[in-house]
Design a protein around this motif. Structure first.
Motif, PDB file in Angstrom:
ATOM      1  N   MET A  52       0.859  -1.192   0.000  1.00  9.51           N
ATOM      2  CA  MET A  52       0.000   0.000   0.000  1.00  9.51           C
ATOM      3  C   MET A  52       0.892   1.237   0.000  1.00  9.51           C
ATOM      4  O   MET A  52       1.978   1.229   0.571  1.00  9.51           O
ATOM      5  N   THR A  53       0.405   2.296  -0.645  1.00  8.67           N
ATOM      6  CA  THR A  53       1.108   3.572  -0.628  1.00  8.67           C
ATOM      7  C   THR A  53       0.071   4.677  -0.462  1.00  8.67           C
ATOM      8  O   THR A  53      -1.121   4.477  -0.707  1.00  8.67           O
ATOM      9  N   THR A  54       0.534   5.843  -0.067  1.00  8.05           N
ATOM     10  CA  THR A  54      -0.373   6.963   0.167  1.00  8.05           C
ATOM     11  C   THR A  54      -0.271   7.963  -0.982  1.00  8.05           C
ATOM     12  O   THR A  54       0.820   8.449  -1.296  1.00  8.05           O
ATOM     13  N   ILE A  55      -1.410   8.233  -1.601  1.00 11.88           N
ATOM     14  CA  ILE A  55      -1.486   9.243  -2.658  1.00 11.88           C
ATOM     15  C   ILE A  55      -2.606  10.208  -2.278  1.00 11.88           C
ATOM     16  O   ILE A  55      -3.757   9.804  -2.141  1.00 11.88           O
ATOM     17  N   ASP A  56      -2.262  11.473  -2.096  1.00 11.95           N
ATOM     18  CA  ASP A  56      -3.229  12.508  -1.688  1.00 11.95           C
ATOM     19  C   ASP A  56      -4.013  12.089  -0.440  1.00 11.95           C
ATOM     20  O   ASP A  56      -5.237  12.148  -0.403  1.00 11.95           O
ATOM     21  N   VAL A 100      -4.708   9.232   0.677  1.00 17.09           N
ATOM     22  CA  VAL A 100      -5.543   8.039   0.517  1.00 17.09           C
ATOM     23  C   VAL A 100      -4.625   6.834   0.329  1.00 17.09           C
ATOM     24  O   VAL A 100      -3.705   6.864  -0.489  1.00 17.09           O
ATOM     25  N   GLU A 101      -4.893   5.770   1.098  1.00 16.33           N
ATOM     26  CA  GLU A 101      -4.118   4.531   0.969  1.00 16.33           C
ATOM     27  C   GLU A 101      -4.620   3.751  -0.259  1.00 16.33           C
ATOM     28  O   GLU A 101      -5.817   3.481  -0.373  1.00 16.33           O
ATOM     29  N   VAL A 102      -3.706   3.421  -1.163  1.00 20.21           N
ATOM     30  CA  VAL A 102      -4.066   2.643  -2.356  1.00 20.21           C
ATOM     31  C   VAL A 102      -3.030   1.542  -2.567  1.00 20.21           C
ATOM     32  O   VAL A 102      -1.891   1.651  -2.131  1.00 20.21           O
ATOM     33  N   LEU A 103      -3.467   0.477  -3.250  1.00 19.71           N
ATOM     34  CA  LEU A 103      -2.521  -0.572  -3.638  1.00 19.71           C
ATOM     35  C   LEU A 103      -1.606  -0.028  -4.715  1.00 19.71           C
ATOM     36  O   LEU A 103      -2.044   0.709  -5.606  1.00 19.71           O
ATOM     37  N   VAL A 104      -0.353  -0.407  -4.659  1.00 23.13           N
ATOM     38  CA  VAL A 104       0.587   0.009  -5.701  1.00 23.13           C
ATOM     39  C   VAL A 104       0.167  -0.603  -7.042  1.00 23.13           C
ATOM     40  O   VAL A 104       0.190   0.046  -8.073  1.00 23.13           O
ATOM     41  N   MET A 105      -0.248  -1.864  -6.999  1.00 24.17           N
ATOM     42  CA  MET A 105      -0.704  -2.540  -8.213  1.00 24.17           C
ATOM     43  C   MET A 105      -2.064  -3.169  -7.917  1.00 24.17           C
ATOM     44  O   MET A 105      -2.167  -4.074  -7.089  1.00 24.17           O
ATOM     45  N   ASP A 106      -3.096  -2.675  -8.605  1.00 26.19           N
ATOM     46  CA  ASP A 106      -4.435  -3.218  -8.360  1.00 26.19           C
ATOM     47  C   ASP A 106      -4.581  -4.613  -8.975  1.00 26.19           C
ATOM     48  O   ASP A 106      -3.689  -5.096  -9.679  1.00 26.19           O
TER      49      ASP A 106
END
Length: 161
Positions: free
Chosen positions: A107-111, A113-119
């Motif tokens: 997981m990484t944080t973008i703006d 928001v926690e998102v998967l690096v690769m969906d």
């Protein structure tokens, strides 16, 4: 009559190129290119700006060079190149457990928001591309081994060596 046709097919190997193995190797190269374009076009924060990606780029370049060299060798019925293609297929399978698996579980944080690096969709895409590349290498290598063995035996049996 059938024996004559089999002999003619073997004799023709002396004068023709192994186009199937060569074409399958080009297909493996194409799938590998699609794989690394898919990964490197991703812009997920700074996750991909590491030594791991540098190593991945190096692996891709080595794969492309070795695969192209092998495609030329296997086209001319060289056994060593057919075996290298089988090894490249194994390498492509091993690569499935590298960057794709790590990125899919990170997981990484973008703006904020926690998102998967690769969906999931991208993960399945890159795994399928690596599997197709590996399968193409295996088909090219096995076909190369079979045809080269037939040609070598034919040459030896008929005194062409």
């Amino acid at each position: 009559m059938a024996r004559d046709i089999a002999t003619i097919k073997k004799d023709r190997l002396r004068y023709t190129k192994n186009k199937m193995s060569s074409s399958m190797t080009y297909l493996a190269i194409l799938f590998n290119v699609l794989y690394f374009v898919n990964i490197y076009q991703s812009d997920v924060n700074t996750y991909y700006y590491t030594m791991t990606i540098g190593f991945s780029v190096l692996c891709n370049l080595v794969f492309l060079l070795v695969a192209f060299l092998s495609s030329e060798g296997v086209k001319n019925y060289k056994m060593n190149y057919a075996l290298v293609l089988i090894l490249l297929g194994v390498v492509q399978i091993a690569r499935m457990f590298g960057i794709p698996r790590m990125a899919h579980s990170t997981m990484t944080t973008i703006d904020a928001v926690e998102v998967l690096v690769m969906d999931d969709k991208q993960y399945m895409t890159v795994i399928i591309l690596l599997a197709l590349s590996a399968a193409s290498c295996f088909v090219a290598g096995i076909n190369g081994v079979i045809k080269t063995s037939v040609l070598q035996k034919y040459k030896k049996d008929n005194g062409f060596e």
